[in-house]
Design an enzyme around this catalytic site. Sequence first.
Site, mmCIF file in Angstrom:
data_model
loop_
_atom_site.group_PDB
_atom_site.id
_atom_site.type_symbol
_atom_site.label_atom_id
_atom_site.label_comp_id
_atom_site.label_asym_id
_atom_site.label_seq_id
_atom_site.Cartn_x
_atom_site.Cartn_y
_atom_site.Cartn_z
ATOM 1 N N HIS A 59 0.837 -1.219 0.000
ATOM 2 C CA HIS A 59 0.000 0.000 0.000
ATOM 3 C C HIS A 59 0.866 1.261 0.000
ATOM 4 O O HIS A 59 0.443 2.307 0.494
ATOM 5 C CB HIS A 59 -0.945 0.041 1.200
ATOM 6 C CG HIS A 59 -1.690 -1.238 1.439
ATOM 7 N ND1 HIS A 59 -2.901 -1.525 0.863
ATOM 8 C CD2 HIS A 59 -1.349 -2.334 2.174
ATOM 9 C CE1 HIS A 59 -3.297 -2.738 1.240
ATOM 10 N NE2 HIS A 59 -2.366 -3.251 2.026
ATOM 11 N N SER A 77 14.240 21.632 -16.643
ATOM 12 C CA SER A 77 13.008 22.375 -16.868
ATOM 13 C C SER A 77 13.344 23.664 -17.601
ATOM 14 O O SER A 77 14.447 24.196 -17.474
ATOM 15 C CB SER A 77 12.360 22.680 -15.523
ATOM 16 O OG SER A 77 11.580 23.851 -15.607
ATOM 17 N N LYS A 119 15.428 21.936 -11.372
ATOM 18 C CA LYS A 119 14.783 20.666 -11.710
ATOM 19 C C LYS A 119 15.687 19.675 -12.445
ATOM 20 O O LYS A 119 16.503 20.052 -13.269
ATOM 21 C CB LYS A 119 13.544 20.918 -12.588
ATOM 22 C CG LYS A 119 12.384 21.584 -11.886
ATOM 23 C CD LYS A 119 11.767 20.745 -10.777
ATOM 24 C CE LYS A 119 10.876 19.642 -11.307
ATOM 25 N NZ LYS A 119 9.686 20.154 -11.966
#
Length: 484
Positions: A179, A300, A306
Amino acid sequence: DRSPSRGLGDVYKRQILKGFTDMADKMWAGRFSKEVDETVNAFNSSISFDGRMYRHDIQGSIAHATMLGQCGIISKSDSEKIIDGLKGILTDIENGSLEMDMTAEDIHMFIEAELTKRLGDVGKRLHTSRSRNDQVALDIRLYLKDEIKEIKALVLKLADVLCNMAQKHTETVMPGYTHLQRAQPVTLGHHLMAYAQMFLRDLGRIEDTLKRMNECPLGSCALAGTTYAIDRNMTAEALGFDRPMVNSLDGVSDRDFCVELGCAISLIMTHLSRFSEEIIMWCSWEFKFIELDDAYATGSSIMPQKKNPDITELIRGKAGRVNGNLMTLLSMLKGLPLAYNKDMQEDKEAIFDSVDNVKLCLKTFIPMIETMRVNKDKMRAAAAGGFINATDCADYLVKHGMPFRDAYKITGRLVAECIDKGLTLETLPLESYRELSELFEDDIYTAISLETCVRERKSFGGPAPESVIKQIEITKKQLGAYYE
Ligand code: ARG
């Protein structure tokens, strides 16, 4: 590696519309009193995407012409002229001196027309006892057999790379999740070997597909075989098939092999996509388990900080597209009466796109994971939080005689206490342990150390280093069966 049909320019489309008609009316002029509508011609044409099968088309025609000659259906000398002519066409396409006519209806018509242009009447004998229906069924099989070889080699390479990486990380502790919640400790080696097993099964599926599709449809003709005394075993053998297909209606109608291969590719892409999803998470600041090499990441246009895992996102995206192709193939087939129907022309773009994309993805993914840096400390630190040794704490009590359900409850209370006090099971004092059970002794701390937790999980298939080494051994042996 791109389908030539993609991004057709207007000029090119107009060319198809304009020049198309010449050829079409030559082929079936007898029955028709009118030229086919230009738009219909363009609509009908498949050479923009089946042109890539030119080699296989010529290979099939050479086998067919050889057989016609050997069986005395055409003369030996005509057979030889046809074969030489076909070889000449192949050479000229490959060296660029013969350009494929994008206004032809399909690759089969183009090559036959070119042969007749070169040989005159002799060229017209090639299509004796053959139809484009068995011709196209043959060509796709021959083409896909070659592609399968490449895909197989790439998947094999990936599984091998995973085994070698796993070897280096049998002691690299990381959290295992269910999970997406930290569950129990595993190692990176253990995690990588899970994927190695998936790709091993993919190899099995491809091999299985290949086995079933390795029968030759040539000689099925239009649908009902032929009155000529052809030798289907001769062509099947010459083209590397195990045997001729048993039923001529099936021979021209069957596209199961496209569906099977499409499905095998969808599963490869599914595995790549699940792995990609994990890599995307592992690259995030929240995880930082790995760092991609600069050659395999992108920046980016606005945010200078980024470093994006574009490759893996694109693979995840392409997995959807490849599933779409599989659905195209299944939907195309499900309502078709026997035998050939033009709907079947739609098989090629779908399966070619899946083949192209899975190769592209594998070729990019393999060096990307080979060059990524693993942050062992981050993995170890993540494993240390989240009480992933709670099961081991309960197991400690069980090994001292307590029934598992009682041990489970006590450990639950210990975890709650830790959360309350801002502690971990490793830092909780022994008195707190003993308040809940007298069975706890000082050795509880060794029992719940992450290293112990991993080392002791030595059941077959488990994360203990010795167990993962065994998995690598077994997997490498299994992979051995797929080397040519
Ligand atoms: N271009 C066709 C295809 O890809 C070839 C077979 C055409 N046969 C026919 N009877 N029209 O399916």
